[in-house]
Design an enzyme around this catalytic site. Structure first.
Site, PDB file in Angstrom:
ATOM      1  N   CYS A 182      21.403  28.173  78.483  1.00  8.60           N
ATOM      2  CA  CYS A 182      20.076  27.403  78.898  1.00  8.60           C
ATOM      3  C   CYS A 182      18.913  28.683  78.538  1.00  8.60           C
ATOM      4  CB  CYS A 182      19.960  26.890  80.374  1.00  8.60           C
ATOM      5  SG  CYS A 182      21.171  25.878  80.758  1.00  8.60           S
ATOM      6  N   HIS A 207      22.091  17.967  81.530  1.00  8.39           N
ATOM      7  CA  HIS A 207      21.657  18.218  80.254  1.00  8.39           C
ATOM      8  C   HIS A 207      22.947  18.285  79.400  1.00  8.39           C
ATOM      9  CE1 HIS A 207      17.625  20.255  81.149  1.00  8.39           C
ATOM     10  NE2 HIS A 207      17.520  19.425  80.222  1.00  8.39           N
TER      11      HIS A 207
END
Ligand code: ARG
Length: 687
Positions: A248, A152
């Site tokens: 996150c 990511h």
């Protein structure tokens, strides 16, 4: 944790401690509450990764682009996050099905607020970026992720207040690094090293001057302090096991619109058509791989599978690339494997004048071995002198427009050169299934390397072809290295020359020196060819031979004077088979015949190669590669070398006509001569 969807989760199934997770999460919550208002989303049973709220969607002002998860393990989170956003009064945009995008995990606003950095390569698809640009009316800069540990964008990239950027450069491809360097001035770039990267230092929550992260080295902490940031460390080891950390676990839902933001998208899309044995010949895989490897993304819009054995397939592929440059690189490679732009997109080739002789305008199209056509004034014309690694020069003559493959050094002022990738197509023959798959038959059917068992079969094919070409007055070229002589191949190659199977010999100084050494002194590099043992003082033999030929002025003179009476070179002279010996830095002598001006040597090779139907490449990588580059597709090539790597390199031209044989070249030649003799002997029925 019940599943693995990123490398961090591997080996960690059921390994994280619930108590410790809760404790770590509470700590983070506590810290964040001191700096911001924190809203919580209700967890849902069965969707453990919901804890990583960064992946809920991408928020700007009161608009959100809802995530489309790549893995089915997370797709069930979508409706829950959607409901939450709606309950908070957000306008929700949903991407088409099968177009993955994982929200703020893969898209981060520059904190100065002018553009959006968006990652792709693992979880999010490049094709989602134009939609995001449109919905959020913002410039999107696409960054390609290369290291699966940093799957990511927010695992390796963190824009900070004041225009700073904390990031891990090796996680990105070089194009993306360039893009970052163009946008973020050096004094604002805080590039981190692997130890910090794997502690998720980039996965930081930045609120004003505060940066919250799992763990940080002293060095990085100092650099951040220097830039005015205060680091708060809070352990998140349990979340690292799932591949996430501080950032996150959060989603900033107050992203103000900054008026300066504007929607200019660099992303380009184009559509190409491919036709042929797309599946059988592996063309479709090749095309899709090279799009992705080149940094683009694709959508197969149409695929018509040929249903009969002989029928071809065709496909329409839409390509997306993050910039014009990347698109051009991809398209030029697709052209090489036969893709053509959609009819309505086809334009004339772009031509630019040569301003300095021997130098092309930048951005020129580099030619391949395949027959090529370019479009000029609406008409397709065939490029002449097809070869690899040239430019296409276009001139107007009294007979009309002429296009030719030319080496850069041969370009002259006044010519125009094809640049960019518009209006170019290459023609690939679509060979039949049989031609590709059954090397048992005569003909050069597979572009492959042989196994030892196949050697004899290939010898049979080659002998057959040689015989046919000779009988119809065709042309066979041999490139040969000195190994031919060391392995005892001289007598066989001499035989081929004498019997008219060879129309030109291409090599270097060494093949001739060793051939002549053997012929005059019975040794090859000082080794007795009959006994196989080193001869005393034999290492000087080749110099004596060179000297003798130099005295005569040329190999031909030596033959005429009766000094050279056998061997490959002797047969060439006697049978008027032209040869070209290209010099190199390591040559002894050289022989008077060796051309030390390499440009002239290349030209001579090219001349001799004109009209060749088959090339036998015998144990010389150097000369064979040179020859390969000069030769268009359609010429049969047989490459023989004991080293499989050489054979693979040479026969891997992507064209069907080349075949590789991994074997001792002396043995190959002796088998070949035997086989030719068999074909020449009287026919008698087996009884
Ligand atoms: N296990 C989660 C996944 O693989 C971790 C997500 C981390 N989130 C993030 N924004 N990097 O999807």
């Amino acid at each position: 944790m019940d599943y693995v969807i990123n490398p961090w989760m591997e080996g960690n199934i059921h390994k994280s401690s619930r108590d410790r997770s809760v404790e770590q999460w509470q700590k983070l919550h506590h810290i964040l509450k001191d700096h911001a208002i924190v809203e919580l989303v209700k967890p849902e049973k069965g969707w453990p990764d919901m804890v990583f709220t960064a992946n809920a969607g991408l928020v700007l002002d009161k608009t959100v682009v809802l995530s489309r998860f790549f893995h089915k393990e997370r797709q069930g989170e979508e409706p829950h996050f959607k409901a939450w956003f709606e309950s908070q009064g957000f306008t929700v945009h949903e991407l088409p099905k099968d177009l993955p995008f994982e929200g703020a995990g893969d898209a981060l606003f520059d904190r100065e607020g002018r553009y959006l950095w968006a990652g792709y390569g693992f979880r999010s698809e490049l094709d989602s970026h134009p939609l995001i640009a449109e919905w959020l009316k913002i410039e999107v800069l696409s960054l390609r992720l290369m290291d699966e540990r940093f799957y990511h964008l927010d695992t390796c990239f963190c824009p900070l207040n004041g225009g700073y950027l904390l990031y891990y450069p090796p996680a990105f491809d070089s194009y993306s690094n360039r893009l970052i360097e163009m946008r973020v001035p050096p004094e604002k770039r805080i590039a981190i090293e692997e130890p910090d990267a794997v502690n998720f230092a980039c996965n930081a929550v930045n609120i004003n001057e505060t940066v919250v992260m799992n763990k940080v080295s002293d060095n990085l902490k100092a650099r951040l302090a220097e830039a005015g940031f205060k680091v708060i460390e809070t352990p998140l080891s349990e979340f690292l096991k799932a591949g996430g950390a501080a950032k996150c676990l959060t989603l900033r839902v107050t992203e103000p619109i900054i008026p300066d933001r504007h929607a200019t998208v660099q992303i380009e899309t184009r559509t190409v058509r491919m036709e042929g044995h797309l599946l059988d010949a592996g063309l479709i895989n090749q095309a899709l791989d090279l799009i992705v490897e080149g940094g683009g993304s694709f959508k197969v819009q149409q695929f018509n599978l040929g249903e009969e054995r002989q029928s071809t397939s065709n496909a329409l592929i839409k390509i997306t690339a993050p910039s014009h440059q990347v698109m051009e690189d991809i398209i030029s490679q697709l052209i090489d494997i036969g893709a053509v732009s959609l009819e309505e997109d086809i334009q004339d080739a772009k031509l630019e004048p040569v301003h300095q002789s021997g130098v092309s305008p930048d951005d020129f199209y580099v030619t391949t071995i395949y027959p090529t056509e370019i479009r000029v004034n609406g008409e397709w014309i065939r490029v002449q002198n097809q070869r690899m690694d040239g430019a296409i020069a276009v001139t107007e003559t009294s007979e009309g427009i002429v296009a030719k493959c030319k080496l850069l050094r041969d370009l002259i002022v006044g010519e125009k050169v094809v640049v960019d990738v518009a209006g170019i197509r290459t023609i690939r023959k679509t060979e039949s299934r049989e031609q590709r798959n059954t090397p048992q038959e005569f003909g050069f059917m597979s572009a492959g390397v042989s196994s030892e068992r196949r050697v004899e079969l290939i010898v049979e094919q080659v002998a057959w072809e040689l015989r046919q070409i000779r009988d119809r007055g065709g042309k066979v070229i041999v490139t040969a290295g000195p190994v031919v002589i060391h392995t005892g191949g001289a007598e066989h190659l001499s035989h081929l020359v004498r019997e008219g199977y060879v129309q030109a010999l291409l090599g270097g100084n060494a093949i001739a020196v060793h051939d002549i050494e053997q012929s005059m002194m019975g040794t090859s590099l000082g080794v007795d060819m009959k006994q196989g043992t080193a001869v005393k003082g034999g290492h000087r033999h080749h110099l004596k031979v060179i000297n003798a030929i130099r005295r005569c002025g040329s190999i031909a003179n030596a033959v005429e004077k009766g000094i050279l009476t056998t061997g490959v070179m002797y047969e060439c002279v006697k049978n008027h088979v032209p040869f070209s010996l290209a010099g190199s830095i390591r040559d002894d002598g050289p022989l008077p015949d060796t051309q030390m001006d390499l440009i002239k040597a290349q030209q001579h090779y090219t001349e001799l190669l004109q009209g060749a139907e088959m090339i036998l490449m015998l144990s010389t990588m150097l000369h064979s590669i040179g020859v390969g580059n000069m030769t268009a597709a359609g010429v049969k090539m047989v490459c023989v070398d004991i080293n499989p790597a050489v054979v693979t390199k040479l026969s891997d031209r992507g064209s069907v006509e080349s075949v590789g044989v991994v074997t001792d070249v002396g043995l190959f030649l002796s088998l070949l001569v035997k086989q030719l003799d068999k074909l020449t002997s009287r026919y008698h029925l087996e009884v």
